[in-house]
Design an enzyme around this catalytic site. Structure first.
Site, PDB file in Angstrom:
ATOM      1  N   THR A 500     -29.359  28.466 -54.409  1.00 22.83           N
ATOM      2  CA  THR A 500     -30.248  29.111 -55.376  1.00 22.83           C
ATOM      3  C   THR A 500     -31.633  28.499 -55.281  1.00 22.83           C
ATOM      4  O   THR A 500     -31.792  27.273 -55.377  1.00 22.83           O
ATOM      5  CB  THR A 500     -29.692  28.996 -56.815  1.00 22.83           C
ATOM      6  OG1 THR A 500     -30.647  29.544 -57.735  1.00 22.83           O
ATOM      7  CG2 THR A 500     -29.395  27.562 -57.206  1.00 22.83           C
ATOM      8  N   HIS A 556     -16.153  18.008 -59.834  1.00 22.15           N
ATOM      9  CA  HIS A 556     -15.702  16.632 -59.645  1.00 22.15           C
ATOM     10  C   HIS A 556     -14.179  16.526 -59.510  1.00 22.15           C
ATOM     11  O   HIS A 556     -13.646  15.447 -59.232  1.00 22.15           O
ATOM     12  CB  HIS A 556     -16.180  15.769 -60.822  1.00 22.15           C
ATOM     13  CG  HIS A 556     -16.339  14.320 -60.482  1.00 22.15           C
ATOM     14  ND1 HIS A 556     -16.092  13.816 -59.224  1.00 22.15           N
ATOM     15  CD2 HIS A 556     -16.718  13.251 -61.237  1.00 22.15           C
ATOM     16  CE1 HIS A 556     -16.311  12.512 -59.210  1.00 22.15           C
ATOM     17  NE2 HIS A 556     -16.694  12.144 -60.419  1.00 22.15           N
TER      18      HIS A 556
END
Length: 586
Positions: A500, A556
């Site tokens: 992005t 994560h």
């Protein structure tokens, strides 16, 4: 003679499927390859098309039932076994209007003045429906099962050409226009704006419009007012109320029917009270038609300062095109130079209003919340000196544009460096599947594109195997077609990693959001020049350098901070080296 529709093989390991939704009912007509039903398996949701054309005579597997591959789902034949049901839908089509119409003759068996017009009104509607063809919602992608009508581009009574856009439909993946497969007159709108319809559902009916004038409705209605002058006064409110439910098909055609009945002056005299409404409706309908603009045209008008209410459209049906906006912008440049400097602060027309969420905005919000709740996200940021890339870009951009037809921006460099690092550290490109980690064998990079409808992410496939010319050309093509609403749903799916460019709006960096099922997204900030401490053989010095922040957000659950740092370090080293001449592609 009927033929069986069986559940086809949907994959090597797929042995059965569950019917989630029937798109046709018993008695409905179906064409070859027209979707019949939706089936869900443990790997894919898909539509099953009809292998033959005919009438659905029997449905053997009901919704929510499971069938094995090869099992018979339904039977389609010539309609001999479903003649009775086939009449039912025809009668159901104008159910509400016919119910009211049939109630009127029942309540008024005596031949009163209002009873006569009620019967003619019903006759043209039946004739028109017999001539009309159904316009259905086409399949817009493998996993798309329904769409929401956002805007009708035509009104009842309007003439439509083959492939001329009829309406706009929004799905959870793409917004698109649905063209008319036939030419004729729009006789009925079945699905209203903001209503949702399944793939294969009837949206509208288009016919030749020739059946209505043949009906003897107008001569009789013109004759009935003669004995009772009060009857026309009673008829006009009825005619005004009729268009609301479904008599719009009659009202636009009433005007052409009146002139043949009376050659010269009787027609204007009698048609003036009632036919004035269709006449007034034509300019009113033309105004919205000419005033309708696509999102890309609306954006262009905003950027050029063009008032769309003052632009005459030259497109089909008076629609405003990009060329019309550009021409108006050129005209206004010479006529109003002072006006350009006047608007210092723009006030949005949305200020102080309440707007309903679009379908796309609802999907984005639901996916964003689900991704945040279902993953453990954090962001790592590095600063990169891209001075060498900036110099190479400056030196080669004109030649690059001449030989490839694409502008050489910083984004292709970022995409190429990221794709190479994804090959080295595939955990950044991986997805979570239960308690397993899936490593794709290709780097399909989703490119975030800002549109007026919301954020969309078309996919740059196999980015790791492309050079800068290929990456630049494909990104430009995907972005343009995304903003023009010309993407297919398949081009918006299958991404394994997202890029992005938040710096395109001047942001230094942000913390981009990872959308499931992906595990990482890289945000590229604005490239800016600033003084930087440079370490060399003769010591430290300060120089003006081009720098950019790269922010990697990741899940994560499977990506550790060290993995993110290693990935970003490789991207940083690749960009700071600036050795891309061999990757230009010409």
């Amino acid at each position: 003679m009927s033929e069986s529709v069986v559940l086809p093989a949907l994959g090597e390991s797929v042995t059965e499927g569950t019917v989630t939704r029937w798109l046709k009912n018993v008695g409905d007509t179906v064409e070859v390859d027209e979707p019949l039903l939706e089936v869900s398996t443990d790997k894919v949701d898909t539509e099953i098309p009809s292998p033959v054309s005919g009438v659905v005579e029997e449905i053997l597997v009901q919704e929510d039932e499971t069938a094995e591959v090869g099992a018979v789902l339904a039977r389609v034949g010539d309609g001999s076994g479903a003649s009775a049901p086939s009449e039912a839908p025809a009668a159901e089509t104008p159910a509400a209007p016919q119910a009211e119409a049939s109630a009127q003759p029942a309540a008024e068996p005596q031949a009163s003045a209002p009873a006569e017009p009620a019967a003619p009104q019903e006759a043209p509607a039946a004739a028109a429906s017999a001539d009309a063809q159904d316009i259905v919602l086409p399949s817009l992608g493998e996993s798309i099962t329904e769409g929401t009508v956002t805007r009708w581009l035509k009104s009842v009574g309007d003439t439509v050409e083959v492939d001329e856009p009829l309406l706009e439909v929004s799905t959870d993946k793409v917004d698109t226009e649905v063209p008319s497969p036939i030419a004729g007159v729009l006789q009925e709108i079945v699905v209203q704006e903001d209503d949702t319809v399944e793939v294969g559902g009837v949206l509208a009916r288009v016919g030749s419009g020739a059946a209505a004038p043949a009906a003897p409705a107008q001569p009789e209605s013109a004759a009935t007012p003669e004995p009772a002058p009060a009857a026309p006064a009673a008829e006009q409110p009825a005619a005004a109320e009729a268009p609301a439910p479904a008599a719009e098909t009659v009202q636009p055609e009433a005007a052409p029917a009146a002139p043949p009945a009376a050659p010269a002056q009787p027609a204007p005299a009698q048609a003036a009270p009632a036919a004035q409404q269709p006449a007034a409706a034509d300019p009113a309908q033309a105004a919205p038609s000419s005033g309708y603009v696509t999102p890309i045209v609306r954006k262009l008008a905003h950027e050029t300062g063009v008032d769309l209410s003052k632009v005459s459209g030259t497109g089909v049906g008076g629609r405003i095109r990009k060329e019309d906006v550009l021409a108006a912008a050129e005209t206004s440049k010479g006529s109003a130079p002072a006006a350009a400097a006047a608007p210092a602060v723009e006030v949005s027309e949305l200020r102080g209003t309440t707007q309903k969420m679009s379908r796309l905005r609802k999907v984005i919000s639901e996916r964003a919340v689900a991704s945040l709740q279902g993953t453990a996200q954090l962001t790592t940021v590095v600063e990169v000196d891209v001075t060498r890339v900036a110099r190479l870009r400056q030196a080669k951009k004109d030649e690059f544009l001449q030989k490839t037809g694409s502008k050489l921006s910083f984004l292709p460099f970022f995409a190429l460096a990221a794709a190479e690092a994804l090959r080295t550290y595939p955990i950044i490109n991986a997805t979570v599947d239960g308690d397993s980690i899936v490593y794709p064998d290709t780097e399909n990079i989703s490119i975030a594109v800002d549109t007026e409808r919301g954020l969309l992410t078309p996919v740059l496939r196999a980015a790791g195997e492309k050079n800068l010319a290929q990456i630049s050309g494909e990104i430009a093509d995907l972005a343009e077609r995304t903003r023009d609403n010309k993407l297919t749903p398949d081009e918006l799916s299958g991404g394994t990693f997202t890029l992005t460019n938040t710096g395109s709006r001047g942001a230094l960096f942000d913390t981009p959001l990872v959308f499931l099922p992906q595990s990482a997204i890289l945000g590229t900030g604005a490239v800016v020049k600033k003084p930087v401490v440079i370490s060399g053989p003769e010591g430290d010095s300060i120089a003006v350098r081009s720098t950019v922040y790269l922010a990697l957000s990741y899940d994560h659950r499977i990506v550790d901070g060290a993995d993110a740092a290693r990935f970003l370090t490789q991207v940083k080293q690749r960009l700071e080296a600036g050795d891309f001449e061999g990757n230009l592609g010409f």
